[in-house]
Scaffold this active site. Structure first.
Site, short mmCIF file in Angstrom:
data_model
loop_
_atom_site.label_atom_id
_atom_site.label_comp_id
_atom_site.label_asym_id
_atom_site.label_seq_id
_atom_site.Cartn_x
_atom_site.Cartn_y
_atom_site.Cartn_z
N SER A 176 38.82 -19.53 16.80
CA SER A 176 39.97 -18.98 16.10
C SER A 176 39.86 -19.42 14.65
CB SER A 176 41.26 -19.50 16.73
OG SER A 176 42.35 -19.16 15.92
N ARG A 177 39.62 -18.46 13.76
CA ARG A 177 39.24 -18.85 12.40
C ARG A 177 40.41 -19.25 11.52
NH1 ARG A 177 35.94 -14.34 12.95
NH2 ARG A 177 34.04 -14.99 13.97
N VAL A 178 41.59 -18.76 11.77
CA VAL A 178 42.69 -19.11 10.86
C VAL A 178 43.83 -19.85 11.55
CG1 VAL A 178 42.23 -17.23 9.27
CG2 VAL A 178 43.82 -16.88 11.13
N THR A 214 37.73 -9.06 13.36
CA THR A 214 38.86 -9.93 13.71
C THR A 214 38.68 -11.35 13.16
OG1 THR A 214 37.74 -10.23 15.81
CG2 THR A 214 39.57 -8.69 15.78
N ASP A 215 39.73 -12.16 13.33
CA ASP A 215 39.70 -13.53 12.81
C ASP A 215 39.29 -14.52 13.89
OD1 ASP A 215 40.96 -12.62 10.34
OD2 ASP A 215 42.76 -12.42 11.57
#
Ligand code: ATP
Ligand code: MG
Length: 512
Positions: free
Chosen positions: A367-369, A341-342
């Protein structure tokens, strides 16, 4: 002519303008035989042409699908109650993978993973039947995540913003509020342009009912589809449920619309996959899961995407849920899902019992994006909060055993306590974008420092109406998705300060 043969000749005549060379004479149809059946898995012989995941028809109208193919036999997972199937029963391949109905008619409906109604309503008037396994969009067909999914939950929107098309894992121990975060997010979409699909895998029927009731009571039912394979459903149905959910959600993504899918939860799905793998004698790997469980979930979640403008610009956001044991994020399934997941929202059972709810562990969540998709004004006011909050958490540990005398540290502690109070939020008390921005702007300006926790709670409940009654130029700027100028920020803070002053004076009146 056989069903199979008929389809094939249709296909020939439709797709070819050449003269079709029909072979005349009798045609043979392969009929297989159930060798043995146990625990909803049947070993079938005599069907050499069956493909992986092909739908199989058993004598008496029952269905199943091919999970593994060996040289001699197929392991078929039964989708319905297998009681009527015995060794010796006849089986046919259908030449098709499992398909489910898609379309708008599913909105507001509760269906099983084959698209059959569970709500007592009429059968689904489907626009089409689509296969449950579809390829994920290629890189070139995707676009960067650029718009947020507003959950209405301050800690998520401010610190771990979700973007449309993102895959964010919600992970935590039993009963730490995982489902609640997903359900609150779905409810918050009732006036937004996002369609939600809630997939229940292996949950207790009562838990599923509670989710559906909550969504119905908050008026978000007709923008939601429920795919339910509860713990009582056959393992085959539980296994296909997430795939079905994705296919139903992709219908909207592929038409330039926006969809959100919640899978509650993938730990139970992995357990079902393990159960079926052990029954079909696949070699077990780590924690007895078969080696392909990573690929299973990767190819599923890969279907979440923000599509390029050329393909309509639709999006599908995925919120898979996973359960941990004693907070152990390094177990096999959690590590797999974290890497697929991101980002992840980690819920902590200690925070939950200490009444910090939602019990989001700010240190472990990421939360990467989504940050790029966050509302510019929210990004503007939330930048400091995360740092201040983690510093506060450290300080709190250090100062637990002794008093603090340093003024600066005292101020930091006070600010931290206020952040903690702001980040805790009741269920179904979602905040709008402007409420969130106003609260954090006021926090940064020190406007909330003098408020007691009770006053802060009252302020939060009265804020929305007060902001609506006192619009400023910030209101329009926020609606237009713009960053705020210094003066606009100050105007917004001034409105919150007036409300705070009102609360303080009513509190003083009550005391005197
Ligand atoms: P399970 O492991 O059983 O699936 P879960 O992690 O999904 O549990 P929930 O069912 O969402 O947890 O929540 C557990 C309980 O905590 C519920 O009674 C829910 O109402 C309560 N709860 C969750 N979030 C909040 C909140 N923000 N404020 C108050 N109560 C909450
Ligand atoms: Mg739950």
């Amino acid at each position: 002519m056989t069903e199979n043969g008929k389809k094939r000749s249709d296909w020939f005549t439709e797709s070819s303008t050449e003269i079709v060379q029909l072979r005349l004479g009798p045609s043979a149809e392969a009929v297989g035989r159930v060798e043995h059946v146990a625990d909803n898995v049947a070993a079938v012989s005599g069907l050499p042409d069956v493909r992986l995941n092909e739908l199989l028809l058993f004598e008496g109208g029952r269905t199943g699908f091919a999970l593994t193919l060996d040289e001699e036999t197929i392991s078929a997972v039964l989708l319905d109650d297998g009681a009527a199937i015995q060794s010796g029963s006849r089986v046919r391949g259908t030449g098709e993978v499992v398909r489910v109905p898609v379309g708008r008619a599913l909105l507001g409906r509760i269906v099983d993973p084959l698209g059959r109604p569970l709500d007592g309503g009429p059968p689904i008037a489907a626009e089409a039947q689509e296969p449950i396994e579809r390829p994920a969009p290629a890189i070139i067909d995707r676009d960067l995540v650029s718009r947020p999914v507003e959950t209405g939950i301050l800690v998520v929107d401010a610190l771990f913003a979700l973007g449309r098309g993102q895959r964010e894992l919600i992970i935590g121990d039993r009963a730490t509020g995982k489902t609640s975060i997903a359900v609150d997010t779905i409810v918050n979409q009732k006036d937004a342009d996002i369609i939600s699909v809630y997939v229940a895998v292996g949950q207790r029927a009562t838990a599923v009912e509670r989710v559906i009731e909550a969504i119905r009571n908050h008026g978000a039912m007709d923008r939601c589809i429920f795919v339910v394979a509860s713990a009582a459903a056959s393992p085959g149905l539980q296994w296909i449920a997430p795939f079905t959910g994705f296919t139903m959600a992709e219908y909207f993504r592929d038409r330039g619309e926006h969809a959100l899918i919640v899978i509650d939860d993938l730990s139970k799905h992995a357990a079902t996959h393990r159960e079926l793998a052990l029954l079909t004698r696949e070699p077990p790997g780590r924690e007895a899961y078969p080696g392909d469980v990573f690929y299973l979930h990767a190819r599923l979640l890969e279907r979440a995407a923000k599509l390029s403008g050329k393909l309509g610009g639709g999006s599908l956001t995925a919120l898979p849920i996973a359960e941990t044991d004693a907070g152990n994020l390094s177990a096999y399934i959690p590590t797999n899902l974290i890497s697929i997941t991101d980002g992840q929202i980690v819920l902590n059972s200690h925070l939950f019992t200490a009444d910090q709810r939602p019990a989001v562990d700010v240190g472990l969540s990421v939360s990467r994006v989504g940050g790029k998709a966050q509302h510019p004004a929210l990004r503007q006011v939330s930048g400091e909060v995360r740092l201040q909050y983690s510093q506060f958490q450290e300080l709190e540990m250090f100062t637990r055993f002794g008093g603090i005398s340093d003024k600066r540290v005292k101020a930091q502690m006070l600010r931290g306590k206020h952040i903690r109070a702001l980040l805790s939020q009741q269920r179904f008390a979602t905040l709008r974008m402007i409420d969130q921005i106003a609260l954090l702007a006021a926090l940064n300006a020190g406007t909330l420092d003098a408020l007691s926790p009770e006053d802060l709670a009252t302020l939060r409940t009265r804020l929305a109406a007060f902001l609506d009654a006192n619009p400023t130029s910030a209101t329009t700027a926020i609606e237009e998705g713009k960053q705020l100028a210094e003066s606009q920020l100050a105007d917004l803070v001034a409105v919150v300060a007036r409300l705070a002053a009102e609360l303080a004076s009513t509190a003083a009146d009550a005391e005197s």
